[in-house]
Design an enzyme around this catalytic site. Sequence first.
Site, short mmCIF file in Angstrom:
data_model
loop_
_atom_site.label_atom_id
_atom_site.label_comp_id
_atom_site.label_asym_id
_atom_site.label_seq_id
_atom_site.Cartn_x
_atom_site.Cartn_y
_atom_site.Cartn_z
CG ASP A 174 0.44 -3.96 2.75
OD1 ASP A 174 0.79 -3.46 1.85
OD2 ASP A 174 -0.32 -3.58 3.60
N GLY A 197 2.24 6.08 9.21
CA GLY A 197 3.97 6.45 8.91
C GLY A 197 4.79 5.08 9.22
CG ASN A 198 5.61 2.77 12.91
OD1 ASN A 198 4.78 3.29 14.00
ND2 ASN A 198 6.75 2.52 12.69
CB SER A 199 2.78 1.77 6.49
OG SER A 199 1.40 2.06 7.06
CG PHE A 218 0.51 -5.09 6.87
CD1 PHE A 218 -0.95 -4.67 6.76
CD2 PHE A 218 0.71 -6.03 7.31
CE1 PHE A 218 -1.90 -5.85 6.81
CE2 PHE A 218 0.20 -7.31 7.57
CZ PHE A 218 -1.27 -6.98 7.38
CG ASP A 219 -4.02 -2.40 9.51
OD1 ASP A 219 -4.00 -1.14 10.06
OD2 ASP A 219 -4.98 -2.64 8.71
CG ASN A 237 -7.81 -0.91 6.37
OD1 ASN A 237 -6.45 -1.28 6.75
ND2 ASN A 237 -8.12 0.36 5.93
CD1 TRP A 238 -8.43 0.61 9.33
CD2 TRP A 238 -6.70 0.61 10.69
NE1 TRP A 238 -7.73 1.64 8.87
CE2 TRP A 238 -6.65 1.59 9.87
CE3 TRP A 238 -5.76 0.36 11.83
CZ2 TRP A 238 -5.53 2.60 10.02
CZ3 TRP A 238 -4.67 1.25 11.93
CH2 TRP A 238 -4.75 2.26 11.00
CG HIS A 245 -0.34 0.25 2.52
ND1 HIS A 245 -0.38 -0.87 3.49
CD2 HIS A 245 -0.27 1.50 3.14
CE1 HIS A 245 0.33 -0.11 4.45
NE2 HIS A 245 0.15 1.36 4.28
CG ASN A 270 -5.89 3.66 5.92
OD1 ASN A 270 -5.65 2.43 6.33
ND2 ASN A 270 -4.90 4.43 6.28
#
Length: 748
Positions: free
Chosen positions: A235, A671-673, A689-690, A226-227, A98, A341
């Site tokens: 991902d 931002g950690n993605s 990723f999440d 997602n989440w 992503h 998202n």
Amino acid sequence: MLAASQRRHFMWMGGSQMRALIMVLLVILPTAAGHAGEGMWLPDQLPMIGDELAAAGLETPPEEFADLTGHPMGAIVSLGGCSASFVSPNGLVVTNHHCAYGTIQYNSTEDRNLLTDGFLAATRADELAAAPGSMIYVTLAVQDVTQEIVSAVPSDADGTARYAAIEDAEKKLIAKCEEIPGHRCKVSSFHGGAEFRLYDQLEIRDVRLAYAPSSSIGKYGGDIDNWMWPRHTGDFSFYRAWVGPDGQPADPSPDNVPFQPKHWLRIGTEGIDTGDFVMVVGFPGKTNRYRLASEVADAIEWSYPQRVASRQESLDIIAAETAGRPDAAIAYAATESYLNNSLKNGQGMLAGFAHSDSVTSKQALEAEFAAWIAADAEREAAWGGALEGVESILDEQRAHQARDQELSSLKYNQLVSASWMAYRLAREREKPDADRKPGYQDRDMDRIKARIKRSARSFDAQVDMALIQNTLDAYAALPESERLLVLDQWFGLGGDVAASEAIASTLHRMYMATKLTDPEARLALLDADRATLEASEDPFVELAVAMYDTDLALEAEEEMLDGQLLEARPRFMEALLAFQTDRGIEIYPDANGTLRVTFGNVQGYVPQDAVVYLPFTTAEGVAAKATGNEPFDAPVALLEAVAERDFGPYASQSVGSLPVNFLSDVDTTGGNSGSATIDDQGRLVGLLFDGNWESMIADWDFLPEVTRSIHVDIRYVLWVMDRIDHAWNLLEEMGVEPVFRPIEGGTD
């Protein structure tokens, strides 16, 4: 945590037996291994929390992780919104699918849809240029510049003067740092402006896409999953950093060569197990852990409800306006992904706050804090009224938040944005470069132009006009006292014609008359001087010129309040730090886009009574979710391999199958993605990723019992590369021997 001998014994149990054991262990792991969790630590803080790191399972001296330019920290890079890491000596970079989605979309067409089909460069020469403006930032040095910044502020400065003095000091530090070609520098503030650091980064601007799996792997489960947990998403994607023949950053060119980083991560092919130590290293965007109770309440009552409503409206408009128009749908694919998202994040925030006591616990802490100050004359003299000082400024800022939100949304429109930027640039160019506002200096031009170029592939006039109509309708619904005279007059508000009808009529005229729907025209606008723009008859340029004085007045108002906060917030934070230190609590700064380390253990959680979530999902779970329809359209080849349990050495005996995703209790945020998930030896074992649904409010409040981060397991990444997509060239480059590659002369 289980002893190594115990772990070895359990690895030979059958899958069902092991799962039963894990279910029991999950109840005790938060106590046995729950030494970590909360905290996005600066690397240089790690030696100070060495005992906590050791208790969580780190066997390597923490000093080895404290050097941003050593191994493994030197392998961690920023993409300017996502995190990533070098995984080969030839500039190969791994991040989330992503995070590369904009580039994948930019290179996609109806006839060659890389979102659907994925992409693998057979050779380095086949790698695709990333979307314009894509950068890879390699940290070179960090310097504490607090004294330089603070000493530049006059003792009698008001809010406006304070803001200007700090801004000017930062610009000078950045200009000095960027005298070295190819370097990009920034000053970041910590604890609300109590501390400042200068970050010197190598800016690599030739970025190319090397490999991305299809969205049926990289975005499996889509916005439905997602989440959420359990999750089954591959991902991941790979970029490569390219530089000039001299090894220095250069514009994209066929003469460029792969960048050779000083450090890169080795692959932990053995993976990890339940209870194992993990560390996540990346660039988290923003947290609000030290905000006041009133700020939390405002987020609950206004910010997140507004976000949810506006994101849903935009998604509905895009869906309606792109229906039956494949090219338009591809153009807005990345925008839709972002909006979905953000929408789900906002919904999760509200759900989390509804089941938390964040506001009341903050209020209790503030009462205790105030009592602590009042109990000591010296503390009262130093910090009396610190909290109230911040509160009064926040009240002024909140008075116009609805207006400011709609004006911000208005400038998100591509034609408005391009015109406004062009005219502001023309006015700023009348000053010496050093005197211009940040964002309008010579150093910013390449980024601005890249943004315009990038937007060319994510623009459709029909969609664009519908979105701006929605924004202006919301603006028109504001109280008249909150609206701007120049905008009201431009769109004919306040007359006999209904507001929405007047706006629609004006927009129709503007879109019919403008030439800025052509991206080349938008790009050319950036080089125009003030006189040319003021003589323009393009309606969007005319609007930008008409809005200029009002924009400057609003900007000055905002800077005055921000300057006041730059005095009040550090004073409050200084007092809070002293208060927490007095209670024996170690403080980490809120995330602000700088490199951070968070650590913990692989573990599941109990989301509700009688429900236990295991820490690993498996390939069988991918197949169980498969429907053949997006977003559960797993590739046929993958489903066949799962049915055959053809996992090779990538399967985990302890999990009983091929791990896909896993949970840990590390503390992460946006931002950690793409952040590297490493083991206690610094080896790459996954990609963050999440977060889970229950972790949504972690930006504001960390709940150790249920806050979890979601990672893609490196064993699944390697298996997809090897067994499904045959990315054998990249595996070998990372030091991993492919096992599914046919023997030369044999058959696949």
